[in-house]
Design a protein around this motif. Structure first.
Motif, PDB file in Angstrom:
ATOM      1  N   ASP A  57     -29.043 -18.044 -62.329  1.00  0.00           N
ATOM      2  CA  ASP A  57     -29.741 -17.219 -63.234  1.00  0.00           C
ATOM      3  C   ASP A  57     -29.583 -15.376 -62.635  1.00  0.00           C
ATOM      4  O   ASP A  57     -29.400 -14.889 -63.400  1.00  0.00           O
ATOM      5  CB  ASP A  57     -31.597 -17.354 -62.660  1.00  0.00           C
ATOM      6  CG  ASP A  57     -32.087 -17.831 -62.627  1.00  0.00           C
ATOM      7  OD1 ASP A  57     -31.273 -19.009 -64.020  1.00  0.00           O
ATOM      8  OD2 ASP A  57     -32.854 -18.967 -62.087  1.00  0.00           O
ATOM      9  N   GLU A  58     -28.872 -15.602 -61.465  1.00  0.00           N
ATOM     10  CA  GLU A  58     -27.740 -14.158 -61.242  1.00  0.00           C
ATOM     11  C   GLU A  58     -27.016 -13.702 -62.238  1.00  0.00           C
ATOM     12  O   GLU A  58     -26.539 -12.957 -62.684  1.00  0.00           O
ATOM     13  CB  GLU A  58     -27.258 -14.072 -59.729  1.00  0.00           C
ATOM     14  CG  GLU A  58     -28.588 -14.282 -58.358  1.00  0.00           C
ATOM     15  CD  GLU A  58     -28.222 -14.630 -57.000  1.00  0.00           C
ATOM     16  OE1 GLU A  58     -29.089 -13.994 -56.582  1.00  0.00           O
ATOM     17  OE2 GLU A  58     -27.047 -14.368 -57.308  1.00  0.00           O
ATOM     18  N   HIS A 113     -20.776 -19.037 -65.747  1.00  0.00           N
ATOM     19  CA  HIS A 113     -21.475 -19.967 -64.663  1.00  0.00           C
ATOM     20  C   HIS A 113     -20.829 -21.390 -64.796  1.00  0.00           C
ATOM     21  O   HIS A 113     -20.243 -21.642 -63.568  1.00  0.00           O
ATOM     22  CB  HIS A 113     -22.794 -20.247 -64.654  1.00  0.00           C
ATOM     23  CG  HIS A 113     -23.199 -20.934 -63.177  1.00  0.00           C
ATOM     24  ND1 HIS A 113     -22.955 -22.970 -63.553  1.00  0.00           N
ATOM     25  CD2 HIS A 113     -24.104 -20.897 -62.365  1.00  0.00           C
ATOM     26  CE1 HIS A 113     -24.027 -22.643 -63.001  1.00  0.00           C
ATOM     27  NE2 HIS A 113     -24.130 -21.807 -61.760  1.00  0.00           N
ATOM     28  N   ALA A 171     -28.551 -12.455 -65.119  1.00  0.00           N
ATOM     29  CA  ALA A 171     -29.359 -11.772 -65.341  1.00  0.00           C
ATOM     30  C   ALA A 171     -27.808 -10.358 -65.060  1.00  0.00           C
ATOM     31  O   ALA A 171     -28.158  -9.323 -65.895  1.00  0.00           O
ATOM     32  CB  ALA A 171     -29.641 -11.269 -63.998  1.00  0.00           C
ATOM     33  N   LEU A 172     -26.842 -11.030 -65.314  1.00  0.00           N
ATOM     34  CA  LEU A 172     -25.390  -9.842 -64.750  1.00  0.00           C
ATOM     35  C   LEU A 172     -25.040  -9.930 -66.504  1.00  0.00           C
ATOM     36  O   LEU A 172     -24.716  -8.650 -66.430  1.00  0.00           O
ATOM     37  CB  LEU A 172     -24.512 -10.827 -64.124  1.00  0.00           C
ATOM     38  CG  LEU A 172     -22.987  -9.786 -63.932  1.00  0.00           C
ATOM     39  CD1 LEU A 172     -22.920  -8.135 -63.617  1.00  0.00           C
ATOM     40  CD2 LEU A 172     -21.582 -10.659 -63.689  1.00  0.00           C
ATOM     41  N   ARG A 223     -23.266 -16.776 -56.926  1.00  0.00           N
ATOM     42  CA  ARG A 223     -24.423 -16.581 -57.681  1.00  0.00           C
ATOM     43  C   ARG A 223     -24.393 -17.287 -58.419  1.00  0.00           C
ATOM     44  O   ARG A 223     -23.470 -17.938 -58.351  1.00  0.00           O
ATOM     45  CB  ARG A 223     -24.067 -15.418 -58.400  1.00  0.00           C
ATOM     46  CG  ARG A 223     -23.545 -14.157 -57.493  1.00  0.00           C
ATOM     47  CD  ARG A 223     -23.102 -12.809 -59.144  1.00  0.00           C
ATOM     48  NE  ARG A 223     -22.209 -11.926 -58.621  1.00  0.00           N
ATOM     49  CZ  ARG A 223     -22.656  -9.900 -58.926  1.00  0.00           C
ATOM     50  NH1 ARG A 223     -23.034 -10.015 -59.792  1.00  0.00           N
ATOM     51  NH2 ARG A 223     -21.464  -9.602 -58.930  1.00  0.00           N
ATOM     52  N   THR A 224     -25.612 -17.109 -58.036  1.00  0.00           N
ATOM     53  CA  THR A 224     -26.658 -18.525 -58.852  1.00  0.00           C
ATOM     54  C   THR A 224     -26.692 -18.102 -60.982  1.00  0.00           C
ATOM     55  O   THR A 224     -25.936 -17.364 -60.933  1.00  0.00           O
ATOM     56  CB  THR A 224     -28.168 -18.396 -58.415  1.00  0.00           C
ATOM     57  OG1 THR A 224     -28.266 -17.731 -59.079  1.00  0.00           O
ATOM     58  CG2 THR A 224     -27.969 -18.939 -57.156  1.00  0.00           C
ATOM     59  N   THR A 280     -24.460 -22.968 -53.053  1.00  0.00           N
ATOM     60  CA  THR A 280     -24.061 -22.561 -53.805  1.00  0.00           C
ATOM     61  C   THR A 280     -22.902 -24.140 -54.197  1.00  0.00           C
ATOM     62  O   THR A 280     -22.292 -23.898 -54.791  1.00  0.00           O
ATOM     63  CB  THR A 280     -22.630 -21.258 -53.658  1.00  0.00           C
ATOM     64  OG1 THR A 280     -23.459 -20.747 -53.342  1.00  0.00           O
ATOM     65  CG2 THR A 280     -21.487 -21.407 -54.236  1.00  0.00           C
TER      66      THR A 280
END
Ligand code: SAH
Ligand code: SF4
Length: 362
Positions: free
Chosen positions: A24-25, A44, A28-29, A21-22, A192
């Motif tokens: 941003d993702e 992250h 969002a999580l 996942r990035t 990634t």
């Protein structure tokens, strides 16, 4: 052609891993979990900068969040099942994916820089007659998360979580599988691994090796961010290449080289052609001259790979003298050619020896 099962490794658990996942993702999580955006950024950093693969050990996050992550959002489902150590420092990793399938990765230390060789599919459908991976056929695709996870898991085993690899990492997509038959997930894993705010492994430090899936070579040439390209040639004439790499019947040499020529190269970039040296099969001076004729005028080099034998494979390795003579023929015609020193042969970690076996020997 074999039909792939499309299931992802997480479908058996219903839990989707965080690796892949990035930022941003992950932000969002965090929002989904009722947390502020900075928690997503911390997550992250934990995953990609510090390689903390157990949410419980992410000590900068509140305990409740850690517990929730542990229950619902594993960092990766990939775990080390076994490690085999070679006398030359190479390590072969037998890794378990979330659904019990297994793949292999190889850690190859060199004084200047480590190389991690990763898999892109569970098995391979291409069926090259000199390769042990071909014997297991393809069992399923790997997800981008699984592909990228190999690098994190191997680096953690070698250096420990949070410890930066002392001299950087090269990543080569030369383990099990044909990367260009799992193109989208492979390219996603490249993004990634190369993300500057995460693992930050330069795409210039990555090499994708393909048996020659022409439409994907064209796609690859159009990517804004892409690794270096290596093509497994193994023979300079179709008649022989048809036997060694069966997809040559679909994607013959002339078309393959035309596709290679259409890939726009960076300033100092060259294509690599890999040529496995099979005793009495493709290693004559005449073959070398034909090969030189094919590659003349291309910005390319040739890696000569001594065949790594296995009882199931019908070939022997060319002698070093033969490989050197072959090299001289190429170099004498202006083609740069290098002889690859086999690494990790004693633990079945060398090119073409990966078959996800839980023993040291092939
Ligand atoms: N599927 C991709 C990448 C994995 S194979 C490809 O074929 O390019 C990586 C390299 O190992 C290829 O260049 C392949 O030709 C080589 N190889 C396969 N089996 C081998 C063997 N038994 N000995 C030496 N090299 C081998
Ligand atoms: Fe697949 Fe590459 Fe092995 Fe051929 S050499 S069977 S493409 S892994």
């Amino acid at each position: 052609m074999v039909r792939f099962r499309t299931m992802s490794s997480s479908s058996d658990t219903g839990r989707t891993p965080l690796v892949g996942r990035t930022r941003d993702e992950l932000v969002a999580l965090a929002a989904e979990l009722g947390e502020p955006a900075f928690r997503g950024r911390q997550l992250h950093d934990n995953v990609y900068r510090r390689r903390v693969l157990d949410p419980a050990a992410m000590t900068d996050l509140p305990k409740a969040l850690r517990e929730r992550l542990s229950a619902e959002h594993p960092v990766t489902l990939t775990t080390v099942r076994e490690v085999f150590h070679s006398t030359d420092g190479t390590r072969r990793y037998l890794l378990s994916l979330g659904d019990g399938e297994a793949v292999e990765s190889v850690f190859i230390p060199v004084p200047s820089r480590d190389t991690i060789c990763i898999s892109s599919q569970v098995g391979c459908a291409v069926g090259c007659t000199f390769c042990l991976t071909a014997k297991m056929d393809v069992r399923r695709q790997m997800t981008a998360s699984e592909i990228a996870s190999q690098v994190l898991v191997v680096l953690n085993d070698v250096y420990g979580p949070g410890v930066e690899a002392p001299h950087g990492t090269n990543v080569v997509f030369m383990g099990m599988g044909e990367p260009f038959l799992n193109y989208d997930e492979v390219m996603k894993s490249v993004r990634t691994l190369s993300s500057p705010d995460g693992m930050n492994i330069s795409p210039r430090r990555m090499t994708v090796s393909t048996a020659g899936i022409i439409p994907r070579i064209h796609d690859f040439g159009r990517e804004a961010v892409r690794p270096e390209l290596a093509i497994s040639l193994a023979a300079p004439i179709d008649e022989l290449r048809d036997e060694l790499i069966p997809i040559n019947r679909k994607y013959p040499i002339a078309d393959l080289l035309e596709a290679c020529r259409s890939v726009p190269l960076g300033t100092r970039e060259r294509l690599t052609f890999e040529y496995v040296m099979l005793d009495g099969v493709n290693d004559s001076d005449a073959m070398a001259r034909t090969l030189a004729g094919l590659l003349g005028g291309m910005r390319a080099k040739v890696n000569l790979i001594p065949h790594n034998p296995a009882p199931e494979l019908p070939f022997r390795a060319s002698s070093l003298e033969r490989i050197e003579a072959f090299q001289r023929e190429l170099v004498g015609r202006g083609i740069d050619a290098y002889i690859r020193r086999p690494r990790g042969r004693d633990i079945s970690a060398a090119c073409g020896q990966l078959a996800a076996r839980p023993t040291a020997q092939a």
